[in-house]
Design an enzyme around this catalytic site. Sequence first.
Site, PDB file in Angstrom:
ATOM      1  NE  ARG A   1      14.819 -14.183  26.178  1.00 61.67           N
ATOM      2  CZ  ARG A   1      14.460 -15.124  26.293  1.00 61.67           C
ATOM      3  NH1 ARG A   1      13.374 -15.558  25.227  1.00 61.67           N
ATOM      4  NH2 ARG A   1      14.752 -16.157  27.228  1.00 61.67           N
TER       5      ARG A   1
ATOM      6  CG  ASP B   1       3.721  -9.390  23.445  1.00 61.91           C
ATOM      7  OD1 ASP B   1       4.518  -9.538  24.482  1.00 61.91           O
ATOM      8  OD2 ASP B   1       4.046 -10.251  22.545  1.00 61.91           O
TER       9      ASP B   1
ATOM     10  NE  ARG C   1      12.960  -6.667  18.749  1.00 59.15           N
ATOM     11  CZ  ARG C   1      12.493  -6.951  19.810  1.00 59.15           C
ATOM     12  NH1 ARG C   1      12.240  -6.288  20.876  1.00 59.15           N
ATOM     13  NH2 ARG C   1      11.799  -8.144  19.869  1.00 59.15           N
TER      14      ARG C   1
ATOM     15  CB  CYS D   1      15.566  -8.515  27.326  1.00 57.83           C
ATOM     16  SG  CYS D   1      14.043  -9.209  27.906  1.00 57.83           S
TER      17      CYS D   1
ATOM     18  CE  LYS E   1       7.591  -9.025  17.755  1.00 57.67           C
ATOM     19  NZ  LYS E   1       8.389 -10.142  18.529  1.00 57.67           N
ATOM     20  CG  ASN E   2       5.441 -12.509  18.478  1.00 58.90           C
ATOM     21  OD1 ASN E   2       6.398 -11.948  18.177  1.00 58.90           O
ATOM     22  ND2 ASN E   2       4.722 -12.441  19.830  1.00 58.90           N
TER      23      ASN E   2
ATOM     24  CG  ASP F   1      14.165 -22.965  32.647  1.00 61.41           C
ATOM     25  OD1 ASP F   1      13.928 -22.209  32.157  1.00 61.41           O
ATOM     26  OD2 ASP F   1      13.461 -23.518  33.697  1.00 61.41           O
ATOM     27  CG  LEU F   2      10.517 -24.144  30.451  1.00 58.46           C
ATOM     28  CD1 LEU F   2       9.217 -23.340  30.381  1.00 58.46           C
ATOM     29  CD2 LEU F   2      10.464 -25.282  31.570  1.00 58.46           C
TER      30      LEU F   2
ATOM     31  NE  ARG G   1      11.532 -12.589  27.172  1.00 59.06           N
ATOM     32  CZ  ARG G   1      11.346 -12.154  25.952  1.00 59.06           C
ATOM     33  NH1 ARG G   1      11.685 -10.896  25.484  1.00 59.06           N
ATOM     34  NH2 ARG G   1      10.337 -12.992  25.045  1.00 59.06           N
ATOM     35  N   PRO G   2      14.760 -16.981  30.961  1.00 64.26           N
ATOM     36  CG  PRO G   2      14.022 -18.552  32.911  1.00 64.26           C
ATOM     37  CD  PRO G   2      13.686 -16.927  32.367  1.00 64.26           C
TER      38      PRO G   2
ATOM     39  CB  ILE H   1       3.614 -13.319  30.679  1.00 63.78           C
ATOM     40  CG1 ILE H   1       1.885 -13.569  30.693  1.00 63.78           C
ATOM     41  CG2 ILE H   1       4.389 -14.323  29.874  1.00 63.78           C
ATOM     42  CD1 ILE H   1       1.570 -15.057  30.880  1.00 63.78           C
TER      43      ILE H   1
HETATM   44  C1  UD1 Z   1       6.855 -15.218  23.030  1.00 64.30           C
HETATM   45  C2  UD1 Z   1       6.567 -13.816  22.135  1.00 64.30           C
HETATM   46  C3  UD1 Z   1       6.574 -12.606  23.166  1.00 64.30           C
HETATM   47  C4  UD1 Z   1       5.530 -12.692  24.268  1.00 64.30           C
HETATM   48  C5  UD1 Z   1       5.773 -13.927  25.144  1.00 64.30           C
HETATM   49  C6  UD1 Z   1       4.463 -14.280  26.059  1.00 64.30           C
HETATM   50  C7  UD1 Z   1       7.483 -14.301  20.019  1.00 64.30           C
HETATM   51  C8  UD1 Z   1       8.721 -14.242  18.934  1.00 64.30           C
HETATM   52  N1  UD1 Z   1       7.646 -13.843  21.278  1.00 64.30           N
HETATM   53  O1  UD1 Z   1       7.992 -15.069  23.831  1.00 64.30           O
HETATM   54  O2  UD1 Z   1       6.052 -11.504  22.389  1.00 64.30           O
HETATM   55  O3  UD1 Z   1       5.712 -11.847  25.271  1.00 64.30           O
HETATM   56  O4  UD1 Z   1       5.648 -15.233  24.073  1.00 64.30           O
HETATM   57  O5  UD1 Z   1       3.387 -14.405  25.342  1.00 64.30           O
HETATM   58  O6  UD1 Z   1       6.691 -15.138  19.854  1.00 64.30           O
HETATM   59  N2  UD1 Z   1      10.396 -18.949  30.634  1.00 64.30           N
HETATM   60  C9  UD1 Z   1      11.027 -19.962  31.517  1.00 64.30           C
HETATM   61  N3  UD1 Z   1      11.855 -20.754  30.801  1.00 64.30           N
HETATM   62  C10 UD1 Z   1      11.882 -21.143  29.387  1.00 64.30           C
HETATM   63  C11 UD1 Z   1      10.911 -20.317  28.624  1.00 64.30           C
HETATM   64  C12 UD1 Z   1      10.229 -19.447  29.146  1.00 64.30           C
HETATM   65  O7  UD1 Z   1      11.032 -19.753  32.556  1.00 64.30           O
HETATM   66  O8  UD1 Z   1      12.436 -21.793  29.143  1.00 64.30           O
HETATM   67  C13 UD1 Z   1       9.347 -18.129  31.093  1.00 64.30           C
HETATM   68  C14 UD1 Z   1       9.794 -16.743  30.467  1.00 64.30           C
HETATM   69  O9  UD1 Z   1      10.919 -16.115  31.388  1.00 64.30           O
HETATM   70  C15 UD1 Z   1       8.423 -15.855  30.914  1.00 64.30           C
HETATM   71  C16 UD1 Z   1       7.550 -16.917  30.524  1.00 64.30           C
HETATM   72  O10 UD1 Z   1       8.343 -18.218  30.729  1.00 64.30           O
HETATM   73  O11 UD1 Z   1       8.437 -15.487  31.976  1.00 64.30           O
HETATM   74  C17 UD1 Z   1       6.955 -16.732  29.143  1.00 64.30           C
HETATM   75  O12 UD1 Z   1       7.922 -16.722  28.248  1.00 64.30           O
HETATM   76  P1  UD1 Z   1       7.776 -17.654  26.728  1.00 64.30           P
HETATM   77  O13 UD1 Z   1       5.969 -17.861  26.749  1.00 64.30           O
HETATM   78  O14 UD1 Z   1       8.769 -18.459  26.546  1.00 64.30           O
HETATM   79  O15 UD1 Z   1       7.888 -16.117  25.954  1.00 64.30           O
HETATM   80  P2  UD1 Z   1       8.525 -16.228  24.647  1.00 64.30           P
HETATM   81  O16 UD1 Z   1       8.536 -17.455  23.482  1.00 64.30           O
HETATM   82  O17 UD1 Z   1       9.945 -15.891  24.757  1.00 64.30           O
END
Ligand code: UD1
Length: 418
Positions: free
Chosen positions: A92, A305, A398, A116, A22-23, A124-125, A121-122, A327
């Site tokens: 998302r 996950d 999903r 969620c 999926k990812n 900002d990055l 889950r911001p 995470i």
């Molecule tokens: C992806 C996966 C999800 C998995 C996660 C972590 C997909 C579709 N989803 O989610 O299944 O659980 O990786 O392995 O591939 N964060 C920030 N700012 C940002 C982006 C992220 O603070 O701009 C934080 C998030 O809140 C979280 C952490 O970084 O605490 C990890 O998030 P991220 O690796 O971005 O997860 P996703 O890509 O959303």
Amino acid sequence: MGRYVISGGKKLKGALRVNGSKNAALPILAATVLNGSINVLENCPKISDTKTALDILRHIGCETESEDKVLIINSSNISKTEIPEELVKKMRSSIIFMGPMLARFKKVTLYYPGGCELGKRPIDLHISAFRKMGAEIEEENGKIECFCEKLRGCDIELDFPSVGATQNIILAAVLAEGTTIIKNGAKEPEIADLCRFLIKCGAEIEGIGTSEIKITGVKNLKAATHKIIPDRIEAGTYLIMTAAAGGKITLENVNPIHISPLIDVLSKMGCKIKKYTSSITLKSTGHLINIPFVQTLPYPGIPTDIQPQLTALSSVARGLCRFEETIFESRTAHIPELIKMGADIELNGNCEFTVKGVRRLRGSEVFARDLRGGAALITAGLCADGITVVDNSSHVERGYEDIVEKLSEIGADITLKI
Ligand code: UD1
């Protein structure tokens, strides 16, 4: 809203074929926007998240065809640059369309995906990286409008190796002017798969699978055919389910290297595991022993996950296990539900908890609040005494294709009631 009805206590026995990831599929579906061509994606999982990604592609003007697990996406006639709010809210990771849309059309409008069950889950990055590449981004009332004259490559050091941000930056950088270097990028296998697809399209990417990824922008990308890698989380889930229920399972179409830390944990807990090039066999008595500590980490650590499913397994293993979720700020929605089933779990804040294994869980009515939490409750139901009802199948759908059929094939007593 469907509910799974499970009569627990049946051993699991047989072989299952793991689906495409999926990812990996979701960012690659978004990447098809970049080349304005016909793309063929093989081994795509038939789950509701890929349907949502296809809805987005069709909404913006792509033509899509599907035949079993093969998806064909023609992105040559895209006419819209807005991704509707209801689709972003449904999934998302729709945010992953930001990079490719900005790179090809120089503008995109979408909506803030919101929080969620896993916490805030911001994004900002993602946003600060695109701004650094030259995009102007306005955020108002949850609407995000992005535009640029052109995207310029630059050095981007991530504060945290976010999977989505790393992918989104790569997707923007492949068509940007000049070179982008991502430092402290995520190393998940799904990112490497995205890069392999993009390279087939003509992208220039170095450092694949490392935390420093160098992307040299090109003017155009061409059509590609690509086979999605196996889903390591789906594979891990079925291994954990068999470990909890007891029995013997062979998983085919799996890359054991992608789940080696989990294999390590399950072996230490008492499972007998054999690894082959693209398959794994696990044998479990169902009477396992907890390891003292499990900490989720970015790849190659234990994936977040897999944490909920491991928590369910740990609930029926002998001894104590302390979990630390590093995470997500709050990935514990499955815990009160497991406690309803008789699990002995003590929460110490949002990210830490201790599980004291009990002999048996008891069948109960529980509620799935997120995808992997739902898989954890099914795991618990498979090894509990009596009947477990897991409400809210939509989350599980999903990410798991035909979970009822697959579990039934290996001896579980599970049905989906709509
Ligand atoms: C992806 C996966 C999800 C998995 C996660 C972590 C997909 C579709 N989803 O989610 O299944 O659980 O990786 O392995 O591939 N964060 C920030 N700012 C940002 C982006 C992220 O603070 O701009 C934080 C998030 O809140 C979280 C952490 O970084 O605490 C990890 O998030 P991220 O690796 O971005 O997860 P996703 O890509 O959303």
